[in-house]
Every structure is written in structure tokens, then in C-alpha cells.
Design a protein around this motif. Structure first.
Motif, short mmCIF file in Angstrom:
data_model
loop_
_atom_site.label_atom_id
_atom_site.label_comp_id
_atom_site.label_asym_id
_atom_site.label_seq_id
_atom_site.Cartn_x
_atom_site.Cartn_y
_atom_site.Cartn_z
N LYS A 45 48.22 -98.41 11.87
CA LYS A 45 49.39 -97.83 12.29
C LYS A 45 50.67 -97.57 11.35
CE LYS A 45 51.94 -97.32 16.52
NZ LYS A 45 52.26 -98.18 18.01
N ASP A 98 54.31 -97.60 10.42
CA ASP A 98 55.54 -97.86 11.12
C ASP A 98 56.67 -96.95 10.95
OD1 ASP A 98 57.54 -99.50 12.43
OD2 ASP A 98 58.02 -100.72 10.60
N HIS A 119 59.75 -93.86 19.11
CA HIS A 119 59.02 -94.34 19.93
C HIS A 119 57.89 -93.44 20.79
CE1 HIS A 119 61.87 -92.46 22.53
NE2 HIS A 119 60.99 -92.69 23.56
N ASN A 127 53.14 -91.64 17.20
CA ASN A 127 52.23 -92.65 16.69
C ASN A 127 51.55 -91.93 15.71
OD1 ASN A 127 53.18 -94.95 18.09
ND2 ASN A 127 51.94 -94.15 19.88
N GLU A 128 51.68 -92.60 14.29
CA GLU A 128 51.00 -92.00 13.21
C GLU A 128 50.09 -93.01 12.61
OE1 GLU A 128 53.37 -90.34 9.93
OE2 GLU A 128 54.61 -89.09 11.36
N ASP A 178 42.70 -93.67 22.83
CA ASP A 178 44.07 -93.90 23.34
C ASP A 178 44.28 -94.18 24.67
OD1 ASP A 178 47.04 -93.81 22.79
OD2 ASP A 178 46.77 -92.13 24.03
#
Length: 86
Positions: free
Chosen positions: A11, A13, A17, A20-21, A80
Motif C-alpha cells: 500500500k 502512503d 483518506h 488507497n493505492e 476489500d
């Protein structure tokens, strides 16, 4: 082409929020052969509450790309929902 699993997921950073990459490798299977391809994907939560998943395959693939992307999106969405992403 079937998605067997995703491995080596990392993941990234980022300060947003709602976005998500990730990067990692997808193990794919077609006609009895398994191939490993590097991928990147983004899961972005929209203000409406919907989730948008975008996928990039970073290596060439000898298979039509549209069904592979669709299968990867479904697999990522299930991971997910199950809370199995890093």
C-alpha cells in the motif's frame, strides 16, 4: 483468464483518506498456464459512498485486456470487502 491470487501487495502512503493505492503481482491462469504480471490499482471512495477501482497491468499480456481488468476489479473488490488488503 482467471485471477488465482494477488501477492506482494504494497500500500502506497498517500495523504488522501478516500483513496488507497496499491502495487503488487497478479497470478493469472488461462488454458492451463499460470502467468505472473505486475499490477497497480487504486480504490477510491466517492462522496456518494460508491467505490471506484482502477487497475493497470504494467507488463504485456498475450490475452484480451478488457476481461482481465474486469476479473481483477472483481477480485480486488472482494478482497476489500473481506478486509484482506494491507
Amino acid at each position: 483468464m482467471k485471477v488465482i491470487h494477488l501477492q506482494n501487495l504494497d500500500k502506497k502512503d498517500i495523504p488522501l483518506h478516500y483513496r488507497n493505492e496499491f502495487s503488487g503481482e497478479a497470478i493469472l491462469s488461462a488454458m492451463g498456464k499460470e502467468v505472473e504480471k505486475k499490477i497497480e490499482f487504486v480504490i477510491e471512495r466517492m462522496p456518494t459512498g460508491q467505490k471506484e477501482i482502477t487497475v493497470k497491468i504494467l507488463e504485456g499480456l498475450d490475452y484480451p485486456i478488457a476481461p482481465v481488468i474486469k476479473n481483477l476489479k472483481e477480485h480486488i473488490d472482494q478482497l476489500d470487502r473481506d478486509g484482506k488488503l494491507p
